[in-house]
Design a protein around this motif. Sequence first.
Motif, PDB file in Angstrom:
ATOM      1  N   LYS A  97     -10.093 -32.135  70.477  1.00 35.65           N
ATOM      2  CA  LYS A  97      -9.151 -33.072  69.868  1.00 35.65           C
ATOM      3  C   LYS A  97      -7.816 -33.054  70.608  1.00 35.65           C
ATOM      4  CE  LYS A  97     -11.061 -32.874  65.188  1.00 35.65           C
ATOM      5  NZ  LYS A  97     -10.792 -32.499  63.760  1.00 35.65           N
ATOM      6  N   ILE A  98      -7.356 -31.863  70.988  1.00 34.89           N
ATOM      7  CA  ILE A  98      -6.096 -31.765  71.731  1.00 34.89           C
ATOM      8  C   ILE A  98      -6.211 -32.469  73.074  1.00 34.89           C
ATOM      9  CG2 ILE A  98      -4.526 -30.140  72.857  1.00 34.89           C
ATOM     10  CD1 ILE A  98      -5.159 -28.161  70.607  1.00 34.89           C
ATOM     11  N   ALA A  99      -7.369 -32.320  73.718  1.00 32.54           N
ATOM     12  CA  ALA A  99      -7.560 -32.976  75.012  1.00 32.54           C
ATOM     13  C   ALA A  99      -7.542 -34.492  74.887  1.00 32.54           C
ATOM     14  CB  ALA A  99      -8.876 -32.519  75.645  1.00 32.54           C
ATOM     15  N   ARG A 100      -8.127 -35.017  73.805  1.00 32.33           N
ATOM     16  CA  ARG A 100      -8.108 -36.472  73.604  1.00 32.33           C
ATOM     17  C   ARG A 100      -6.697 -36.963  73.325  1.00 32.33           C
ATOM     18  NH1 ARG A 100     -12.992 -35.361  70.747  1.00 32.33           N
ATOM     19  NH2 ARG A 100     -11.874 -35.398  68.759  1.00 32.33           N
ATOM     20  N   LEU A 101      -5.911 -36.171  72.570  1.00 33.48           N
ATOM     21  CA  LEU A 101      -4.537 -36.564  72.299  1.00 33.48           C
ATOM     22  C   LEU A 101      -3.686 -36.582  73.576  1.00 33.48           C
ATOM     23  CD1 LEU A 101      -3.847 -34.598  68.984  1.00 33.48           C
ATOM     24  CD2 LEU A 101      -4.130 -37.060  69.233  1.00 33.48           C
ATOM     25  N   SER A 102      -3.930 -35.623  74.466  1.00 37.83           N
ATOM     26  CA  SER A 102      -3.112 -35.539  75.680  1.00 37.83           C
ATOM     27  C   SER A 102      -3.425 -36.668  76.657  1.00 37.83           C
ATOM     28  CB  SER A 102      -3.366 -34.186  76.370  1.00 37.83           C
ATOM     29  OG  SER A 102      -4.726 -34.054  76.744  1.00 37.83           O
TER      30      SER A 102
END
Length: 252
Positions: free
Chosen positions: A244-249
């Motif tokens: 999820k963090i990777a998609r947000l970044s």
Amino acid sequence: MLNPDVVLILVVHNGRVEYFNGKVVNMTSATTLHINPPFPKAEPLMLRGPLPLQPHDLSSGFSHIDGRYSSMTFSSIRECMCVRPEAIQTTIVVVLRFVNVTDDDFYYATYLKLMVNLAKKNALNRPDDSWFCPRCQMSMVQCNYNYHLPMKLQDVTGTLWATAFDEVGIDLIKKNAKELYMLQNGVNTTQTPRVVINTVVLHRYTFTLLVSTDTYNFEPKLKVAINKVYEVGYIAECNALLAKIARLSTQP
């Protein structure tokens, strides 16, 4: 102050969030309202200028009971049920905050399991200490006991009340309801049903929830039942959070 060229930031402190035809923020006597406050968290919003916030597609955040289970938060569950009040089934990692039972109300009496379809019906206690099943119109000297555990669950977005029944109670407490019922009249005062149940409180679990809507006093309410309980898979949970963090970044 309602100028379309001016950014207006409102901060509500000690407000009460409710869900009726959508999300509603109500004010109480303890509520304070700040207009364009000098708060660090408000500065990024003011720097955006009069650009509208991007809407969030709620329909992609859940799956129906016929589909695959999806991980959700309590906030997204409430929002999804407001938009589309159909039964959903989801998995969620939460902290079990509280079990609202005493030493003598954590169970309900049922007819003995002579037939599968009679196992979960409430049995009535007669004055002669016999038990009567209204479904099959039969009496028995003894009865069975099943769990009925109202639980307060908590995640990062808030709390939610859910009910766990016999199978979940056994998996969670590692004892059946009859074993705890026998502790009521035991000589060991340190090992009471309430003490045993409290050993599972303030721990993290993965629950599968069945969420539906019901009407109480002419108002829609969430009806939440716990179907399954699992130990938290921390490796899988961390991998999901990192994804999820990777998609947000990568989002603009």
